[in-house]
Design an enzyme around this catalytic site. Sequence first.
Site, mmCIF file in Angstrom:
data_model
loop_
_atom_site.group_PDB
_atom_site.id
_atom_site.type_symbol
_atom_site.label_atom_id
_atom_site.label_comp_id
_atom_site.label_asym_id
_atom_site.label_seq_id
_atom_site.Cartn_x
_atom_site.Cartn_y
_atom_site.Cartn_z
ATOM 1 N N GLU A 1 -6.474 -7.995 5.151
ATOM 2 C CA GLU A 1 -5.653 -8.770 4.207
ATOM 3 C C GLU A 1 -5.514 -10.204 4.701
ATOM 4 O O GLU A 1 -4.519 -10.857 4.464
ATOM 5 C CB GLU A 1 -4.279 -8.112 3.963
ATOM 6 C CG GLU A 1 -3.789 -7.179 5.048
ATOM 7 C CD GLU A 1 -3.260 -7.919 6.275
ATOM 8 O OE1 GLU A 1 -4.058 -8.077 7.220
ATOM 9 O OE2 GLU A 1 -2.090 -8.331 6.283
ATOM 10 N N ASN B 1 0.833 -1.212 0.000
ATOM 11 C CA ASN B 1 0.000 0.000 0.000
ATOM 12 C C ASN B 1 0.865 1.258 0.000
ATOM 13 O O ASN B 1 0.608 2.203 -0.755
ATOM 14 C CB ASN B 1 -0.889 0.021 1.255
ATOM 15 C CG ASN B 1 -2.171 -0.748 1.048
ATOM 16 O OD1 ASN B 1 -2.631 -0.912 -0.074
ATOM 17 N ND2 ASN B 1 -2.759 -1.226 2.133
ATOM 18 N N ASP C 1 -5.541 -2.965 -3.475
ATOM 19 C CA ASP C 1 -6.837 -3.621 -3.747
ATOM 20 C C ASP C 1 -6.707 -4.655 -4.867
ATOM 21 O O ASP C 1 -7.289 -5.739 -4.813
ATOM 22 C CB ASP C 1 -7.886 -2.573 -4.148
ATOM 23 C CG ASP C 1 -8.408 -1.810 -2.940
ATOM 24 O OD1 ASP C 1 -8.031 -2.173 -1.816
ATOM 25 O OD2 ASP C 1 -9.194 -0.855 -3.133
#
Length: 399
Positions: free
Chosen positions: A310, A275, A284
Amino acid sequence: MLSFRSAPPLDPGTLLFSISVLALLMAAMAFSSMRTLPDLRFGLREWGKAMLAAGGAFLLFFFRGHAPWFLGFVVANLLVMLVPVYGLLAHARLMSRQVSRRLLWGIYGFGVSGVAVSYGLGTSTAVAVVTLSSAIALLFLATAVLVLSHARQHRNGAVFVAGLVMAAMAAGFLMRAVLSLFGQAEAVSPGAPSRPQIGVLLMGALFVVGASIGFFSMVHERQRQEVLDRARRDGLTGLFTRMAFMDMGRALEQARPPVHFAVAMIDLDHFKLVNDTHGHAAGDVVLAHVARLIANTVRSTDLVGRYGGEEFCVLLRDCSLGEASVFAARLVEAARHQAVRLPGGGEVAFTVSVGCAARRLLPQPEALMQTLARADKALYDAKHQGRDRWVAQALPSKT
Ligand SMILES: Nc1nc2c(ncn2[C@@H]2O[C@H](COP(=O)(O)OP(=O)(O)OP(=O)(O)O)[C@@H](O)[C@H]2O)c(=O)[nH]1
């Protein structure tokens, strides 16, 4: 006493007009229902078109003798032939079946060819009745088979009736084609109050109402299933939500006699880094990719859920700890050798850690939460041993 012999005769003109109004109302209902759940139409548009064509055709039949022959004969029959075409397309779409459009429009062409010949050559309408009726019979028969197989699968009474109506229509039109070959079929007209004519019109009314009710009932059932299913699925990955996973898992947990299963907890390694480096949107994409990878690694009877951000969970049915370990090893290995292509270009490599545990059945069957807790502990061990590995509880760590 009631006597059918002395009852007032049914008037074909009124019947034609009523069927037309009924069909147009059904079309309006189909088109307006489309707006309720626009992405879950399931053939409502096609059914609307079928009913619109039926409404138009019966209206033109009603005006036969009061409007140009071209309208009452050619246009009306072109519309009539559209009814089973769109009817079949609607049912095929609803049941997610493929239908060859070329074949369908080929049958349409055959059906209306007799109309063109009769009108063009100015001959009797018998040839038109034969081609139209046999083509319509064929399409109704195909639709009846689809609908009846659906009714049997889903045990739905309304759909069964709709299937029978379709089958009756197929038989009726086949009979009409045969009778016409021997010069015995009448053209539909408001001024022909014979019994066969009235029978045909009553069948038309039954079709418009009965088949529509059956169709709407099937559409509502599918929409209900789809909405329920969507509520149970995670929007990003398409996997079951944690709540849905737990609900289905608990149903298995309570099965008698007790069933054997194993669970695996799967977590992406250093996902925060993905991220931070590539952005949340790229993260994503990676999550969705991993979800697909997991879903493709399990059997169709297993349950896969998104447990948290996650973190994923898998319930493997009828599975020993050894078999769960094979699954975990395969997943860790597959992840290690894959890179996710990002929409803006570039690739992200990733690894996963997996912890698994098998349900204990003795001294008494273990609750799902307990098995999950042991798998979670194994996952924790895998993370602490360096990640990119799997740990099966009660077995030594493996890389
Ligand atoms: N892109 C994206 N990120 C998410 C989503 N849900 C959770 N995350 C991120 O997942 C990351 C989880 O980070 P951590 O719990 O520190 O775990 P990690 O970086 O994977 O480290 P380890 O699990 O210890 O290997 C956080 O940055 C969350 O923002 C999501 O739906 N989309």
